[in-house]
Design an enzyme around this catalytic site. Sequence first.
Site, mmCIF file in Angstrom:
data_model
loop_
_atom_site.group_PDB
_atom_site.id
_atom_site.type_symbol
_atom_site.label_atom_id
_atom_site.label_comp_id
_atom_site.label_asym_id
_atom_site.label_seq_id
_atom_site.Cartn_x
_atom_site.Cartn_y
_atom_site.Cartn_z
ATOM 1 N N LYS A 1 1.391 -1.422 0.254
ATOM 2 C CA LYS A 1 -0.321 0.236 -0.202
ATOM 3 C C LYS A 1 0.780 1.192 0.266
ATOM 4 O O LYS A 1 1.539 1.505 0.880
ATOM 5 C CB LYS A 1 -0.924 0.133 0.557
ATOM 6 C CG LYS A 1 -1.891 1.243 1.028
ATOM 7 C CD LYS A 1 -2.731 0.749 2.147
ATOM 8 C CE LYS A 1 -3.938 1.787 2.518
ATOM 9 N NZ LYS A 1 -4.553 1.797 4.240
ATOM 10 N N ASP B 1 -12.324 5.376 10.866
ATOM 11 C CA ASP B 1 -13.075 5.246 9.493
ATOM 12 C C ASP B 1 -14.022 4.113 9.094
ATOM 13 O O ASP B 1 -13.327 2.961 8.030
ATOM 14 C CB ASP B 1 -11.939 5.444 8.527
ATOM 15 C CG ASP B 1 -12.260 5.373 7.156
ATOM 16 O OD1 ASP B 1 -13.622 5.707 7.117
ATOM 17 O OD2 ASP B 1 -11.564 5.556 6.094
HETATM 18 N N1 LIG Z 1 -4.327 -7.052 3.394
HETATM 19 C C1 LIG Z 1 -5.026 -7.014 2.332
HETATM 20 N N2 LIG Z 1 -5.486 -7.945 1.862
HETATM 21 C C2 LIG Z 1 -6.189 -8.007 0.840
HETATM 22 N N3 LIG Z 1 -6.640 -6.705 0.378
HETATM 23 C C3 LIG Z 1 -6.282 -5.902 0.513
HETATM 24 C C4 LIG Z 1 -5.220 -5.457 1.685
HETATM 25 N N4 LIG Z 1 -5.289 -4.223 2.274
HETATM 26 C C5 LIG Z 1 -5.865 -3.528 1.255
HETATM 27 N N5 LIG Z 1 -6.986 -3.989 0.773
HETATM 28 C C6 LIG Z 1 -7.368 -4.254 -0.756
HETATM 29 O O1 LIG Z 1 -7.055 -2.674 -1.134
HETATM 30 C C7 LIG Z 1 -8.382 -1.299 -1.044
HETATM 31 C C8 LIG Z 1 -7.684 -0.429 -0.416
HETATM 32 O O2 LIG Z 1 -7.235 -0.783 0.593
HETATM 33 P P1 LIG Z 1 -7.516 0.274 2.320
HETATM 34 O O3 LIG Z 1 -8.876 0.046 2.013
HETATM 35 O O4 LIG Z 1 -5.950 -0.188 3.313
HETATM 36 O O5 LIG Z 1 -6.399 1.362 1.465
HETATM 37 P P2 LIG Z 1 -7.414 2.975 1.281
HETATM 38 O O6 LIG Z 1 -6.208 3.896 1.012
HETATM 39 O O7 LIG Z 1 -8.008 3.454 2.657
HETATM 40 O O8 LIG Z 1 -9.047 3.304 0.062
HETATM 41 P P3 LIG Z 1 -9.863 3.436 0.304
HETATM 42 O O9 LIG Z 1 -9.929 4.932 0.277
HETATM 43 O O10 LIG Z 1 -10.644 2.726 -1.134
HETATM 44 O O11 LIG Z 1 -10.354 2.926 1.354
HETATM 45 C C9 LIG Z 1 -8.941 -2.226 0.011
HETATM 46 O O12 LIG Z 1 -10.341 -2.415 0.050
HETATM 47 C C10 LIG Z 1 -9.057 -4.001 -0.272
HETATM 48 O O13 LIG Z 1 -10.681 -4.050 -1.345
#
Ligand SMILES: Nc1ncnc2c1ncn2[C@@H]1O[C@H](COP(=O)(O)OP(=O)(O)OP(=O)(O)O)[C@@H](O)[C@H]1O
Length: 303
Positions: free
Chosen positions: A122, A230
């Site tokens: 990420k 969140d």
């Molecule tokens: N450890 C993980 N294993 C599998 N899928 C993941 C994992 N972490 C994130 N994802 C996928 O990636 C997406 C986005 O991750 P996350 O929610 O952590 O990031 P974000 O940048 O906050 O996204 P948003 O702003 O849309 O919430 C998640 O909704 C999920 O589908």
Amino acid sequence: MPRNLWEVYNLLSDEEFRVLRAIERFQAKYEYVPAELVEKAAGLPPSKLAKAIYTLSNLKLIRRRLGNLSGYTLTYMGLDVLALRNFVARGVIKELGDKIGVGKEGDVYIALAPGDYRVVVKFHRAGRESFRKIRKHRSYALDLRATTWLALAKLVGEREFKALVALEREGAKVPEPIAWNRHAVVQRYVEGVELHMIRELRYEEAVKVLLDSLETLRIAYTRVGIVHGDLSEYNILVKVEGEVEAFIIDWPQYVYKDEPNAEELLRRDVSYLLRFLKRRFGVEADLEEAIKYVKGDRDEPPI
Ligand SMILES: Nc1ncnc2c1ncn2[C@@H]1O[C@H](COP(=O)(O)OP(=O)(O)OP(=O)(O)O)[C@@H](O)[C@H]1O
Ligand SMILES: [Mg+2]
């Protein structure tokens, strides 16, 4: 032209990485780092430097500003490849795969670790959206004075990693943290589906999602001392193979439980969860009892 981040990464030479690092070194002080500083820090002969700069701008890893205050600045992608380089060098990942999520706050990729298990990388983006969110939360705001997007993105990466480490240590159902560098966090891939995508669950399975989620929130609150802040059906991943299990992801905006808005955020997190599970799966639990359970003021789960 390269088609994705991994292809861009693989095109780069050691010299180009040196130039990226040289720019990064001064990025906290200058919005655009003066060419002389980059030249000195990279320690490359002028012709090689010029070629590296040319390649890096073409690939959009740096931006160039001309005129009086001329210089170079890293882009998010520039920072991404630096973090990737670190993860590869440390043997954390061996290959980056597809993008699986483009959030407001970050780009999420699937990747392969040596040993062939799947992980998630990420890359945080401390964009306008997160700035706004962050302003609302004191814990970030404290570190926020006079800082740059780069420093902020790194801070967000650090927060997410450290939160996951503490949560995982206490037994919460969160993705296992593997590594952190700059603004990027590597975590175990959770073989699951985002809760909002699930249309059908048996009643007992939906109850299990509720119980798992509340238990994680309870561990977060009582043993780590934090509130997610969140929570929604987008930040819960549900394993549906075998016994249903729910994991809570996306922690960087957490607040400490003694911060002034912690109570309100906790209430919001829990009520979103209950409302969603009630609407979609008919699971009913009392909000006040659920909050008490999460705060450790009652030992029996509310259902
Ligand atoms: N450890 C993980 N294993 C599998 N899928 C993941 C994992 N972490 C994130 N994802 C996928 O990636 C997406 C986005 O991750 P996350 O929610 O952590 O990031 P974000 O940048 O906050 O996204 P948003 O702003 O849309 O919430 C998640 O909704 C999920 O589908
Ligand atoms: Mg999310």
